[in-house]
Design a protein around this motif. Structure first.
Motif, PDB file in Angstrom:
ATOM      1  N   GLY A 144       0.833  -1.205   0.000  1.00 27.08           N
ATOM      2  CA  GLY A 144       0.000   0.000   0.000  1.00 27.08           C
ATOM      3  C   GLY A 144       0.865   1.253   0.000  1.00 27.08           C
ATOM      4  N   SER A 196       0.146   5.430  -1.363  1.00 25.30           N
ATOM      5  CA  SER A 196      -0.672   6.518  -0.807  1.00 25.30           C
ATOM      6  C   SER A 196      -0.458   6.644   0.692  1.00 25.30           C
ATOM      7  CB  SER A 196      -2.152   6.204  -1.102  1.00 25.30           C
ATOM      8  OG  SER A 196      -3.019   7.132  -0.487  1.00 25.30           O
ATOM      9  N   ILE A 208      -0.069   6.658   4.490  1.00 26.43           N
ATOM     10  CA  ILE A 208       0.961   6.210   5.440  1.00 26.43           C
ATOM     11  C   ILE A 208       2.044   5.396   4.721  1.00 26.43           C
ATOM     12  CG2 ILE A 208       1.356   4.713   7.445  1.00 26.43           C
ATOM     13  CD1 ILE A 208      -1.537   5.495   8.347  1.00 26.43           C
ATOM     14  N   ASP A 211      -2.711   0.294  -7.178  1.00 23.20           N
ATOM     15  CA  ASP A 211      -2.850   1.515  -7.965  1.00 23.20           C
ATOM     16  C   ASP A 211      -1.533   1.758  -8.701  1.00 23.20           C
ATOM     17  OD1 ASP A 211      -2.800   4.188  -8.824  1.00 23.20           O
ATOM     18  OD2 ASP A 211      -4.147   4.835  -7.216  1.00 23.20           O
ATOM     19  N   ASP A 224      -2.530  -6.867  -6.658  1.00 24.56           N
ATOM     20  CA  ASP A 224      -3.734  -6.852  -5.827  1.00 24.56           C
ATOM     21  C   ASP A 224      -3.491  -7.847  -4.695  1.00 24.56           C
ATOM     22  OD1 ASP A 224      -6.128  -6.922  -4.592  1.00 24.56           O
ATOM     23  OD2 ASP A 224      -7.309  -7.455  -6.366  1.00 24.56           O
ATOM     24  N   LEU A 225      -3.305  -7.332  -3.497  1.00 22.53           N
ATOM     25  CA  LEU A 225      -2.959  -8.194  -2.358  1.00 22.53           C
ATOM     26  C   LEU A 225      -4.130  -9.065  -1.909  1.00 22.53           C
ATOM     27  CD1 LEU A 225      -0.909  -5.477  -0.507  1.00 22.53           C
ATOM     28  CD2 LEU A 225       0.050  -7.589  -1.421  1.00 22.53           C
ATOM     29  N   ALA A 226      -5.303  -8.830  -2.467  1.00 27.14           N
ATOM     30  CA  ALA A 226      -6.434  -9.708  -2.162  1.00 27.14           C
ATOM     31  C   ALA A 226      -6.268 -11.052  -2.864  1.00 27.14           C
ATOM     32  CB  ALA A 226      -7.737  -9.045  -2.609  1.00 27.14           C
ATOM     33  N   ASN A 265       1.163  -2.623   5.358  1.00 23.75           N
ATOM     34  CA  ASN A 265       0.412  -1.364   5.505  1.00 23.75           C
ATOM     35  C   ASN A 265      -0.900  -1.330   4.726  1.00 23.75           C
ATOM     36  OD1 ASN A 265       0.169   1.767   5.754  1.00 23.75           O
ATOM     37  ND2 ASN A 265       0.284   1.387   3.549  1.00 23.75           N
ATOM     38  N   GLY A 324      -4.447  -1.343   3.301  1.00 19.52           N
ATOM     39  CA  GLY A 324      -5.697  -1.561   4.023  1.00 19.52           C
ATOM     40  C   GLY A 324      -6.844  -0.810   3.389  1.00 19.52           C
ATOM     41  N   SER A 370      -1.055  -1.286  12.230  1.00 21.05           N
ATOM     42  CA  SER A 370      -2.339  -1.648  12.824  1.00 21.05           C
ATOM     43  C   SER A 370      -3.138  -0.361  12.992  1.00 21.05           C
ATOM     44  CB  SER A 370      -2.076  -2.384  14.149  1.00 21.05           C
ATOM     45  OG  SER A 370      -3.265  -2.719  14.797  1.00 21.05           O
ATOM     46  N   TYR A 409     -12.951  -4.303   9.814  1.00 20.57           N
ATOM     47  CA  TYR A 409     -11.687  -3.589  10.071  1.00 20.57           C
ATOM     48  C   TYR A 409     -11.163  -3.912  11.470  1.00 20.57           C
ATOM     49  CZ  TYR A 409      -8.489   0.469   9.971  1.00 20.57           C
ATOM     50  OH  TYR A 409      -7.386   1.290   9.997  1.00 20.57           O
ATOM     51  N   LYS A 452      -7.698  -5.883  12.242  1.00 20.34           N
ATOM     52  CA  LYS A 452      -6.588  -5.248  12.983  1.00 20.34           C
ATOM     53  C   LYS A 452      -6.263  -6.034  14.255  1.00 20.34           C
ATOM     54  CE  LYS A 452      -5.660  -1.705  10.274  1.00 20.34           C
ATOM     55  NZ  LYS A 452      -4.502  -1.803   9.363  1.00 20.34           N
ATOM     56  N   PRO A 488      -1.995   3.907  14.940  1.00 24.20           N
ATOM     57  CA  PRO A 488      -2.394   5.307  14.812  1.00 24.20           C
ATOM     58  C   PRO A 488      -3.877   5.516  15.111  1.00 24.20           C
ATOM     59  CG  PRO A 488      -1.324   4.466  12.795  1.00 24.20           C
ATOM     60  CD  PRO A 488      -1.664   3.292  13.652  1.00 24.20           C
ATOM     61  N   VAL A 547      -5.475   9.508  10.858  1.00 27.93           N
ATOM     62  CA  VAL A 547      -4.357  10.129  10.144  1.00 27.93           C
ATOM     63  C   VAL A 547      -4.909  10.859   8.924  1.00 27.93           C
ATOM     64  CG1 VAL A 547      -2.097   9.677   9.086  1.00 27.93           C
ATOM     65  CG2 VAL A 547      -2.993   8.113  10.827  1.00 27.93           C
TER      66      VAL A 547
HETATM   67  P1  NAD Z   1      -4.774   5.024   1.869  1.00 27.26           P
HETATM   68  O1  NAD Z   1      -6.121   4.691   1.341  1.00 27.26           O
HETATM   69  O2  NAD Z   1      -4.272   6.426   1.748  1.00 27.26           O
HETATM   70  O3  NAD Z   1      -3.689   4.040   1.265  1.00 27.26           O
HETATM   71  C1  NAD Z   1      -3.891   2.664   1.243  1.00 27.26           C
HETATM   72  C2  NAD Z   1      -3.132   2.101   0.063  1.00 27.26           C
HETATM   73  O4  NAD Z   1      -3.335   0.683   0.069  1.00 27.26           O
HETATM   74  C3  NAD Z   1      -3.636   2.641  -1.270  1.00 27.26           C
HETATM   75  O5  NAD Z   1      -2.550   3.079  -2.061  1.00 27.26           O
HETATM   76  C4  NAD Z   1      -4.338   1.434  -1.888  1.00 27.26           C
HETATM   77  O6  NAD Z   1      -4.282   1.413  -3.307  1.00 27.26           O
HETATM   78  C5  NAD Z   1      -3.576   0.273  -1.267  1.00 27.26           C
HETATM   79  N1  NAD Z   1      -4.370  -0.939  -1.289  1.00 27.26           N
HETATM   80  C6  NAD Z   1      -5.618  -1.131  -0.771  1.00 27.26           C
HETATM   81  N2  NAD Z   1      -6.044  -2.356  -1.060  1.00 27.26           N
HETATM   82  C7  NAD Z   1      -5.055  -2.957  -1.777  1.00 27.26           C
HETATM   83  C8  NAD Z   1      -4.926  -4.234  -2.377  1.00 27.26           C
HETATM   84  N3  NAD Z   1      -5.912  -5.138  -2.356  1.00 27.26           N
HETATM   85  N4  NAD Z   1      -3.780  -4.534  -3.030  1.00 27.26           N
HETATM   86  C9  NAD Z   1      -2.784  -3.630  -3.107  1.00 27.26           C
HETATM   87  N5  NAD Z   1      -2.866  -2.386  -2.565  1.00 27.26           N
HETATM   88  C10 NAD Z   1      -3.992  -2.069  -1.908  1.00 27.26           C
HETATM   89  O7  NAD Z   1      -4.821   4.564   3.409  1.00 27.26           O
HETATM   90  P2  NAD Z   1      -3.967   5.004   4.686  1.00 27.26           P
HETATM   91  O8  NAD Z   1      -4.823   5.868   5.513  1.00 27.26           O
HETATM   92  O9  NAD Z   1      -2.607   5.458   4.311  1.00 27.26           O
HETATM   93  O10 NAD Z   1      -3.915   3.586   5.438  1.00 27.26           O
HETATM   94  C11 NAD Z   1      -2.801   2.756   5.382  1.00 27.26           C
HETATM   95  C12 NAD Z   1      -2.867   1.778   6.540  1.00 27.26           C
HETATM   96  O11 NAD Z   1      -2.925   2.504   7.767  1.00 27.26           O
HETATM   97  C13 NAD Z   1      -4.112   0.878   6.526  1.00 27.26           C
HETATM   98  O12 NAD Z   1      -3.774  -0.415   6.951  1.00 27.26           O
HETATM   99  C14 NAD Z   1      -5.023   1.535   7.547  1.00 27.26           C
HETATM  100  O13 NAD Z   1      -5.896   0.617   8.135  1.00 27.26           O
HETATM  101  C15 NAD Z   1      -3.992   2.046   8.544  1.00 27.26           C
HETATM  102  N6  NAD Z   1      -4.484   3.117   9.393  1.00 27.26           N
HETATM  103  C16 NAD Z   1      -4.938   4.279   8.840  1.00 27.26           C
HETATM  104  C17 NAD Z   1      -5.417   5.272   9.672  1.00 27.26           C
HETATM  105  C18 NAD Z   1      -5.932   6.566   9.139  1.00 27.26           C
HETATM  106  O14 NAD Z   1      -6.547   7.305   9.910  1.00 27.26           O
HETATM  107  N7  NAD Z   1      -5.718   6.903   7.872  1.00 27.26           N
HETATM  108  C19 NAD Z   1      -5.439   5.083  11.053  1.00 27.26           C
HETATM  109  C20 NAD Z   1      -4.964   3.886  11.581  1.00 27.26           C
HETATM  110  C21 NAD Z   1      -4.486   2.921  10.731  1.00 27.26           C
END
Ligand code: NAD
Length: 268
Positions: A33, A36, A38, A59, A78-80, A98, A100, A149, A163, A167, A193, A196
């Motif tokens: 991930g 984008s 984090i 992406d 695609d990590l799924a 990361n 999610g 997480s 979710y 986690k 976190p 974020v």
């Molecule tokens: P984001 O949506 O900005 O980025 C997530 C990235 O993961 C994207 O680039 C997306 O394309 C990629 N992704 C999603 N599914 C995918 C798949 N099947 N295969 C490959 N890539 C895939 O999200 P973020 O806010 O940066 O979150 C990143 C991590 O941090 C996640 O695990 C999220 O749960 C965790 N997190 C986020 C927050 C927050 O508030 N944003 C808080 C706590 C934890």
């Protein structure tokens, strides 16, 4: 007097502030991930610390842009899809789990296929990536696994069953990796976190504003930050700084832990 317990081998200590550019020199990092939010911040921070960074994301444009910025390599996956994991490098010294996604709905209405997809991306893919990369880390006697997480790995919220389940599972997986990795110089930790400022959260703010019929600022203050004593969003760069520290030379004794970056949420 020479100690009968020799100190473990360490890299050069980092100075204050930004990590030394050589701190992770020669290390290879895989960030899922990484296109984008984090993940992007982690990829850039690891690269600034000297690591060669592999950015895995579904992406394509985002992955390529971050890989270019980090001087690293993009992997469009695609990590799924469990089969896609085999296309990612096994020779990683640092693994940042990361990637999610979120889905908000009451349990009674939660689409089962969405629940299952979230477990595949956020639990099964980290498990398969550990299986894939740990042999290389064990062989080198050094490795760092950081699992992104969430506060939702430690606390629940309504309407986030998939979710919160994923986690909490990641927390358990991280601890098992810590126990198995310890004799091989491999640490495994979670960071947790609060909210974020990333596209994932900006989408949630828009959805909640529409659902509650209120403005984005009210969503932020009354919904997202209601349980956070520190009333602001966390920045992705702040999460990346914690991740970098866990990968650095002074954190080899920290393993199996979960580091809340939550503005005091879990202290309540
Ligand atoms: P984001 O949506 O900005 O980025 C997530 C990235 O993961 C994207 O680039 C997306 O394309 C990629 N992704 C999603 N599914 C995918 C798949 N099947 N295969 C490959 N890539 C895939 O999200 P973020 O806010 O940066 O979150 C990143 C991590 O941090 C996640 O695990 C999220 O749960 C965790 N997190 C986020 C927050 C927050 O508030 N944003 C808080 C706590 C934890």
């Amino acid at each position: 007097m020479t100690s009968i317990f020799p100190a473990p081998a360490q890299g050069p200590a980092a100075g204050p502030g930004e990590a030394a550019a050589t701190e992770l020199g020669g290390r290879v990092a895989l960030v899922t991930g990484g296109g984008s939010g984090i993940g992007r911040a982690c990829a850039l921070a690891l690269s600034r610390a000297g690591a060669t960074v592999h950015v895995a994301d579904r992406d394509a444009e985002a992955a390529k842009a971050v890989a270019e910025e980090a001087g690293g390599v993009a992997h469009i996956v695609d990590l799924a899809d469990p089969a896609a994991i085999g296309a990612l490098p096994a020779e990683a010294d640092i693994l940042i789990n990361n990637a999610g996604l979120q889905h908000v709905a009451p349990l009674t209405e939660f689409p089962p296929e969405r629940f299952e997809l979230i477990q595949r991306v956020m639990v099964t893919a980290p498990f398969l990536l550990l299986r894939r990369t740990l042999p290389h880390m064990y062989a080198g006697g050094w490795g760092r696994v950081v699992n992104i997480s969430s506060v939702h790995g430690l606390r629940a919220s309504p309407y986030k069953s998939a979710y919160v389940t994923a986690k909490h599972a990641l927390e358990g997986l991280s601890k098992v990796a810590a126990l198995e990795g310890a004799p091989h110089g491999v640490t495994s930790n979670c960071v947790n976190p609060g909210y974020v400022r990333t596209p994932l959260v900006e989408g949630q703010i828009r959805d909640q504003a529409a659902a509650h019929g209120i403005g984005p600022n009210e969503v932020l203050a009354d919904v997202l930050l209601a349980r956070s004593p520190v009333k602001r969003l966390l920045e992705a760069a702040e999460v990346a700084a914690a991740v970098l520290w866990l990968c650095g030379p002074n954190s080899g004794f920290i393993t199996g832990s979960s580091l809340p970056l939550d503005g005091g949420w879990t202290a309540c």
